[in-house]
Design an enzyme around this catalytic site. Structure first.
Site, PDB file in Angstrom:
ATOM      1  N   LYS A  76     -22.750  48.215  -4.672  1.00 21.13           N
ATOM      2  CA  LYS A  76     -23.370  48.893  -5.783  1.00 21.13           C
ATOM      3  C   LYS A  76     -24.363  48.249  -6.583  1.00 21.13           C
ATOM      4  CE  LYS A  76     -22.282  52.425  -9.201  1.00 21.13           C
ATOM      5  NZ  LYS A  76     -20.966  53.069 -10.083  1.00 21.13           N
ATOM      6  N   SER A 151     -20.530  57.879 -10.074  1.00 20.80           N
ATOM      7  CA  SER A 151     -21.913  57.442  -9.958  1.00 20.80           C
ATOM      8  C   SER A 151     -22.141  56.655  -8.777  1.00 20.80           C
ATOM      9  CB  SER A 151     -22.034  56.593 -11.265  1.00 20.80           C
ATOM     10  OG  SER A 151     -21.236  55.395 -11.186  1.00 20.80           O
ATOM     11  N   SER A 175     -15.901  57.119 -10.997  1.00 18.41           N
ATOM     12  CA  SER A 175     -16.928  56.802 -10.323  1.00 18.41           C
ATOM     13  C   SER A 175     -17.100  56.504  -8.817  1.00 18.41           C
ATOM     14  CB  SER A 175     -17.960  55.953 -11.019  1.00 18.41           C
ATOM     15  OG  SER A 175     -18.663  56.906 -12.130  1.00 18.41           O
TER      16      SER A 175
END
EC number: 6.3.5.7
Length: 474
Positions: A76, A151, A175
């Protein structure tokens, strides 16, 4: 070549029936075919191939392969990799490059993982749909008109679409787990402090935790075991020994297992099909000898309110460093220092990030600190007590990962409160700091994934993943 588990891939690599280079090139080719989906922000073409060749050479020369030898992974884009971009999917960091590796990255690389690139996300990890990104929305691999969750939507979509075998995400209030539920994969958030946060860009420091997304529980636990452990760079990382997660998982038996089912999780606003699929899976375990125990967590209705007060307060402090003076985006409209600060932040941050900064600043202000922030901290303590009490009576707390299946792109963007409810079942584990996982348990009538959410007591990741493995949809 695309295999469903790392052990299958490792067997092929160690026996030299296939090379790391071939595996990496296959993944890079698929990533290139999906480039219009915005799943990756940065792809490490040259670096990944070079690493793969080094691993092939190491094996041919009799070197000992690491525990993640040749595993193709995605990271990420709020986790630092030295020399690579670190955008947090924000304009304000569009040209920034990391000057050091995150501890989690160092530990994975030391075990011969191969990083394919940095994945898209909601800006600064603020969002539940991956629509709050300066690089555009990411579609759900199961239905490209729908969101992958957030997210860590890019990481979840990468694993689900076969563009990485496993991925790292960050989890502040769901997330990792919520996008895993939306993308039919496993998403694990460990106990707060189990993995070092060194190199993770801070959103809310007392909640943030690096997590793992994978196709199955074994792969997720393997990656966790390598990253877990004390780190001198992170004072909040735990000194507790890292157990043998594989052994802990193998020791879990369904017979006699006590599964707590909170009545508050199955209310009238829960999507009907989601509720039916989750209940059916729980009944399968009951039929195999588990005991379903009705429990009550009456404070659940306050979870979202308390969470968004606390995390926005921490975010308003953490994001103060992005001012255009030291690094990142600087506005061209900078007639003086104040104008530079104001215009750089106004132009550099997206709408949702600015909303949360303003809310956090408000709840920390002198006139409202006691009314909001202090009260939310008290609610957090109540949650910790309630969940400890519940887990003294049961082995695990189970329910849906999300109250609804993946929703359409754009559907909730104009209603932030409705968007926040996507995390209503994942937020409590983050408030208390306990380990939690989303595991795929079925598909609804529109062929959209449904995940089940499990919570165990502090540092019981092995037990948690052992239970999840019994639930995992084959």
């Amino acid at each position: 070549m695309q295999l469903s588990s790392y052990q299958d891939l490792r067997s092929e690599l160690i026996s030299r029936r296939i090379t790391c280079e071939k595996v990496v090139l296959d993944y890079l080719e698929r990533i290139d075919r999906h480039r219009d989906d915005n799943i990756y922000i940065t792809v490490f073409h040259e670096q990944a191939v070079e690493k793969a060749r080094k691993l092939d050479k190491k094996l041919s020369e009799g070197g000992l392969p690491g525990k993640l030898f040749g595993m193709p992974m995605a990271i990420k884009d709020n986790i630092s990799i030295k020399g690579a971009g670190l955008t947090c999917a924000s304009r304000i960091l569009e040209n920034y490059e990391s000057v050091y590796d995150a501890t989690a990255v160092q530990r994975l690389e030391a075990e011969d993982a191969v990083f394919l690139g940095k994945t898209n996300m909601d800006e600064f990890a603020m969002g539940s749909s991956n629509e709050n990104s300066a690089f555009g929305a990411v579609p759900n691999p199961f239905d490209k008109t729908r969101v992958p969750g957030g997210s860590s939507g890019g990481s979840a979509a990468a694993v689900a679409a076969g563009l990485a075998l496993a991925a790292l995400g960050s989890d502040t209030g769901g997330s990792v787990r919520q996008p895993a539920g939306f993308c039919d994969i496993v998403g694990l958030k460990p106990t707060y402090g189990r993995i070092s946060r060194y190199g993770l860009v801070a959103f809310a420091s007392s909640f943030d935790q690096i997590g793992v997304l994978a196709r199955n529980c074994d792969d997720a636990s393997l990656v966790l075991g390598i990253m877990a452990g004390k780190d001198e760079h992170d004072a909040t990382s735990s000194h507790r020994d890292v157990p043998d997660y594989a052994a802990d998982m193998a020791a879990v038996r369904v017979e006699g297992l006590k599964i707590g089912v909170p009545k508050e999780y199955f209310h009238e606003s829960l999507n009907r099909e989601v509720g039916e699929i989750v209940r059916a899976k729980l009944h399968e375990l009951r039929d195999k000898g588990a005991e379903l125990v009705d429990i009550t967590l009456p404070e659940s209705d306050y979870a979202i309110a308390a969470y968004y007060i606390l995390v926005t307060a921490e975010a308003s402090s953490n994001l103060a460093r992005f001012d255009g003076a030291r690094y990142g985006y600087r506005s061209s409209r900078a007639e003086d220092v104040l104008a530079m600060y104001v215009n750089s932040r106004t132009e550099g941050f997206g709408k949702e990030v600015k909303r949360r900064i303003m809310l956090g600043t408000y709840v920390l202000s002198a006139g409202y600190y006691d009314t909001y922030y202090k009260k939310a901290q008290q609610v957090r303590r109540v949650f910790q007590d309630r969940y400890r009490e519940a887990l003294e009576k049961v082995d695990v707390i189970a329910g849906p990962t999300s109250p609804f299946p993946p929703f359409s792109i754009g559907e909730k963007m104009d209603d932030p409160l409705e968007m926040y409810l996507a995390d209503v079942f994942t937020v409590p584990a983050s408030i208390v700091g306990m380990p939690a996982v989303s595991v795929p348990v079925g598909m609804d009538s529109r062929n959209l994934p449904v995940g089940m959410h499990l919570i165990c007591d502090f540092f019981e990741e092995g037990k948690l993943m052992g239970i999840a493995r019994h639930l995992q949809r084959r």
